[in-house]
Scaffold this active site. Structure first.
Site, PDB file in Angstrom:
ATOM      1  N   PHE A   1       0.820  -1.219   0.000  1.00  0.00           N
ATOM      2  CA  PHE A   1       0.000   0.000   0.000  1.00  0.00           C
ATOM      3  C   PHE A   1       0.855   1.272   0.000  1.00  0.00           C
ATOM      4  O   PHE A   1       0.852   2.039  -0.969  1.00  0.00           O
ATOM      5  CB  PHE A   1      -0.946  -0.057   1.206  1.00  0.00           C
ATOM      6  CG  PHE A   1      -1.627   1.233   1.544  1.00  0.00           C
ATOM      7  CD1 PHE A   1      -2.208   2.026   0.559  1.00  0.00           C
ATOM      8  CD2 PHE A   1      -1.695   1.659   2.872  1.00  0.00           C
ATOM      9  CE1 PHE A   1      -2.843   3.218   0.888  1.00  0.00           C
ATOM     10  CE2 PHE A   1      -2.334   2.840   3.206  1.00  0.00           C
ATOM     11  CZ  PHE A   1      -2.895   3.632   2.211  1.00  0.00           C
TER      12      PHE A   1
ATOM     13  N   ASP B   1       9.826  -7.016  -2.736  1.00  0.00           N
ATOM     14  CA  ASP B   1       8.572  -7.332  -2.031  1.00  0.00           C
ATOM     15  C   ASP B   1       8.324  -8.837  -2.140  1.00  0.00           C
ATOM     16  O   ASP B   1       8.539  -9.428  -3.200  1.00  0.00           O
ATOM     17  CB  ASP B   1       7.408  -6.563  -2.686  1.00  0.00           C
ATOM     18  CG  ASP B   1       6.207  -6.441  -1.777  1.00  0.00           C
ATOM     19  OD1 ASP B   1       5.791  -5.301  -1.485  1.00  0.00           O
ATOM     20  OD2 ASP B   1       5.651  -7.495  -1.379  1.00  0.00           O
TER      21      ASP B   1
ATOM     22  N   ALA C   1       8.573  -2.566   4.020  1.00  0.00           N
ATOM     23  CA  ALA C   1       8.152  -3.970   4.139  1.00  0.00           C
ATOM     24  C   ALA C   1       7.880  -4.296   5.603  1.00  0.00           C
ATOM     25  O   ALA C   1       8.740  -4.074   6.455  1.00  0.00           O
ATOM     26  CB  ALA C   1       9.252  -4.895   3.596  1.00  0.00           C
TER      27      ALA C   1
ATOM     28  N   TYR D   1       3.409  -5.781  17.753  1.00  0.00           N
ATOM     29  CA  TYR D   1       3.700  -4.866  16.641  1.00  0.00           C
ATOM     30  C   TYR D   1       4.389  -3.597  17.148  1.00  0.00           C
ATOM     31  O   TYR D   1       5.415  -3.167  16.617  1.00  0.00           O
ATOM     32  CB  TYR D   1       2.381  -4.504  15.928  1.00  0.00           C
ATOM     33  CG  TYR D   1       2.529  -3.462  14.854  1.00  0.00           C
ATOM     34  CD1 TYR D   1       2.834  -3.830  13.545  1.00  0.00           C
ATOM     35  CD2 TYR D   1       2.372  -2.100  15.138  1.00  0.00           C
ATOM     36  CE1 TYR D   1       2.987  -2.867  12.560  1.00  0.00           C
ATOM     37  CE2 TYR D   1       2.523  -1.142  14.164  1.00  0.00           C
ATOM     38  CZ  TYR D   1       2.827  -1.525  12.870  1.00  0.00           C
ATOM     39  OH  TYR D   1       2.975  -0.567  11.895  1.00  0.00           O
TER      40      TYR D   1
HETATM   41  C1  UD2 Z   1      -2.715   1.213  12.625  1.00  0.00           C
HETATM   42  C2  UD2 Z   1      -1.842   0.514  11.601  1.00  0.00           C
HETATM   43  C3  UD2 Z   1      -0.540   0.159  12.209  1.00  0.00           C
HETATM   44  C4  UD2 Z   1       0.119   1.325  12.917  1.00  0.00           C
HETATM   45  C5  UD2 Z   1      -0.871   2.128  13.768  1.00  0.00           C
HETATM   46  C6  UD2 Z   1      -0.350   3.490  14.192  1.00  0.00           C
HETATM   47  C7  UD2 Z   1      -3.095  -0.776   9.917  1.00  0.00           C
HETATM   48  C8  UD2 Z   1      -3.701  -2.081   9.562  1.00  0.00           C
HETATM   49  N1  UD2 Z   1      -2.517  -0.710  11.134  1.00  0.00           N
HETATM   50  O1  UD2 Z   1      -2.996   0.362  13.740  1.00  0.00           O
HETATM   51  O2  UD2 Z   1       0.305  -0.371  11.177  1.00  0.00           O
HETATM   52  O3  UD2 Z   1       0.841   2.099  12.044  1.00  0.00           O
HETATM   53  O4  UD2 Z   1      -2.076   2.376  13.079  1.00  0.00           O
HETATM   54  O5  UD2 Z   1      -1.324   4.171  14.930  1.00  0.00           O
HETATM   55  O6  UD2 Z   1      -3.120   0.167   9.154  1.00  0.00           O
HETATM   56  N2  UD2 Z   1     -11.612  -1.071  14.284  1.00  0.00           N
HETATM   57  C9  UD2 Z   1     -12.991  -1.217  14.310  1.00  0.00           C
HETATM   58  N3  UD2 Z   1     -13.559  -2.071  13.417  1.00  0.00           N
HETATM   59  C10 UD2 Z   1     -12.842  -2.801  12.515  1.00  0.00           C
HETATM   60  C11 UD2 Z   1     -11.427  -2.639  12.495  1.00  0.00           C
HETATM   61  C12 UD2 Z   1     -10.847  -1.770  13.402  1.00  0.00           C
HETATM   62  O7  UD2 Z   1     -13.677  -0.586  15.108  1.00  0.00           O
HETATM   63  O8  UD2 Z   1     -13.441  -3.559  11.730  1.00  0.00           O
HETATM   64  C13 UD2 Z   1     -10.993  -0.140  15.256  1.00  0.00           C
HETATM   65  C14 UD2 Z   1      -9.910  -0.799  16.083  1.00  0.00           C
HETATM   66  O9  UD2 Z   1     -10.434  -1.434  17.223  1.00  0.00           O
HETATM   67  C15 UD2 Z   1      -9.061   0.419  16.454  1.00  0.00           C
HETATM   68  C16 UD2 Z   1      -9.212   1.349  15.251  1.00  0.00           C
HETATM   69  O10 UD2 Z   1     -10.352   0.898  14.529  1.00  0.00           O
HETATM   70  O11 UD2 Z   1      -9.588   1.059  17.593  1.00  0.00           O
HETATM   71  C17 UD2 Z   1      -8.025   1.341  14.323  1.00  0.00           C
HETATM   72  O12 UD2 Z   1      -7.685   0.004  14.023  1.00  0.00           O
HETATM   73  P1  UD2 Z   1      -6.672  -0.375  12.841  1.00  0.00           P
HETATM   74  O13 UD2 Z   1      -6.462  -1.842  12.906  1.00  0.00           O
HETATM   75  O14 UD2 Z   1      -7.100   0.231  11.570  1.00  0.00           O
HETATM   76  O15 UD2 Z   1      -5.360   0.465  13.219  1.00  0.00           O
HETATM   77  P2  UD2 Z   1      -4.400   0.514  14.495  1.00  0.00           P
HETATM   78  O16 UD2 Z   1      -4.534   1.875  15.082  1.00  0.00           O
HETATM   79  O17 UD2 Z   1      -4.548  -0.671  15.359  1.00  0.00           O
END
Ligand code: UD2
Length: 299
Positions: free
Chosen positions: A14, A33, A74, A140
């Site tokens: 991405f 990649d 990556a 992570y």
């Molecule tokens: C994201 C990035 C991670 C890191 C971080 C920095 C992704 C996949 N992950 O983690 O790489 O850089 O940001 O802050 O881009 N949620 C829902 N419903 C869903 C999925 C998620 O409510 O179906 C919520 C989840 O519980 C969380 C929020 O959305 O509170 C963000 O979740 P995420 O997995 O998109 O991203 P995050 O912050 O864990």
């Protein structure tokens, strides 16, 4: 950036593929990649593509040959996947970064590293500046935190030009759906198919959503800055709750998808929002795309 030899690890993924798009016309770009989450079609014409793993010495050596700059994108990007597979996450995200730093040392190449806001864990307050103590709350976050420290240490110990960009929540075109993807691509897919929009917990948790084009510009600035050996928050400074995000997606998509609430995600961070003063002052970084504007381009 022109006339440089550039390696982009994760360049079929991405964020990496957007960086590749921005650089390929004027530079000699190689993409490395393993296609574990990226895809071959994302690699722009004109870039050399090598399919392989950053942890494979010969492959990395070959991909990094003569590099002036390495953008290391990556990674396993999902916090949830790291909770399911902590050892694999450490292998890819930490050992992989160390391998890239060693390759950069051989080539005397600059490294621009995709670090993460996840290293802060639950912050003491928002907005979060770079002096915030690191307290990662997931495998992570631990791996990105250690890698971020390695990146700085390679500057201090070996005089390598290194920059860590601590991405907040990056979204935009090309972010694919699926369980382990970012929340915006998940909500988008749900809205388009009419499935329920699945908010974890009550949706009061917040994030700072930054458009991938802003992230690309931060990377280009990091590739040439004199202010190396340090880390920069890359976000927007705007805090948005997941509930508000769900409602905004619902309204922009004009969908019948209902919003449903599930269990909160274990270890989930409650509040996140960047203070980007350092990036603004030292890199000249300015986030330009608001969440509403960025979301509109996805539908
Ligand atoms: C994201 C990035 C991670 C890191 C971080 C920095 C992704 C996949 N992950 O983690 O790489 O850089 O940001 O802050 O881009 N949620 C829902 N419903 C869903 C999925 C998620 O409510 O179906 C919520 C989840 O519980 C969380 C929020 O959305 O509170 C963000 O979740 P995420 O997995 O998109 O991203 P995050 O912050 O864990």
């Amino acid at each position: 950036l022109t006339g440089r030899t550039i390696l982009i690890t994760g360049g079929a993924g991405f964020i990496g593929s957007h960086i590749a798009d921005a650089l390929t016309t004027d530079n000699d770009v190689t993409v490395l990649d393993d296609l574990s989450s990226g895809s071959r079609e994302n690699v722009p014409d004109g870039a050399t593509f090598i399919e392989g793993d950053v942890r494979d010495d010969d492959t990395l050596k070959n991909a990094a040959a003569d590099a002036d700059v390495i953008f290391h994108e990556a990674a396993i990007v999902s916090v949830q996947q790291s909770i399911d597979q902590p050892q694999r996450c450490q292998d890819v995200n930490l050992t992989g970064t160390l391998a890239v730093l060693e390759a950069a040392r051989r080539e005397d190449a600059r490294v621009v590293f995709a670090s993460s806001a996840a290293i802060y864990g639950e912050p003491t307050g928002v907005p979060i500046d770079e002096a915030e103590p690191t307290a990662p709350a997931s495998p992570y976050g631990i791996d990105k935190c250690a890698a971020d420290q390695y990146v700085r240490t390679y500057h201090d110990l070996y005089g390598l030009d290194t920059v860590a960009l601590r991405y907040f929540n990056v979204y935009g075109p090309g972010q694919t759906g699926g369980d382990y993807s970012g929340v915006i691509s998940i909500f988008r897919e749900q809205a388009l198919t009419g499935d329920p929009i699945t908010v974890d917990g009550d949706g009061s948790q917040t994030r700072d959503f930054v458009h991938v084009e802003d992230v690309v510009r931060a990377n280009l600035l990091a590739a040439t800055t004199d202010a190396v050996g340090t880390a920069y928050n890359i976000g927007t400074g705007t805090e948005t709750s997941i509930q508000t995000l769900a409602e905004t997606v619902q309204s922009i998509a004009d969908t019948d998808s209902p919003i449903v609430h599930g269990e909160p995600r274990p270890g989930d961070i409650d509040r996140s929002c960047a203070d980007v003063t350092r990036a603004r002052e030292q890199l000249g970084y300015e986030p330009k795309i608001s969440l509403e504007e960025g979301l509109r381009t996805l539908f």
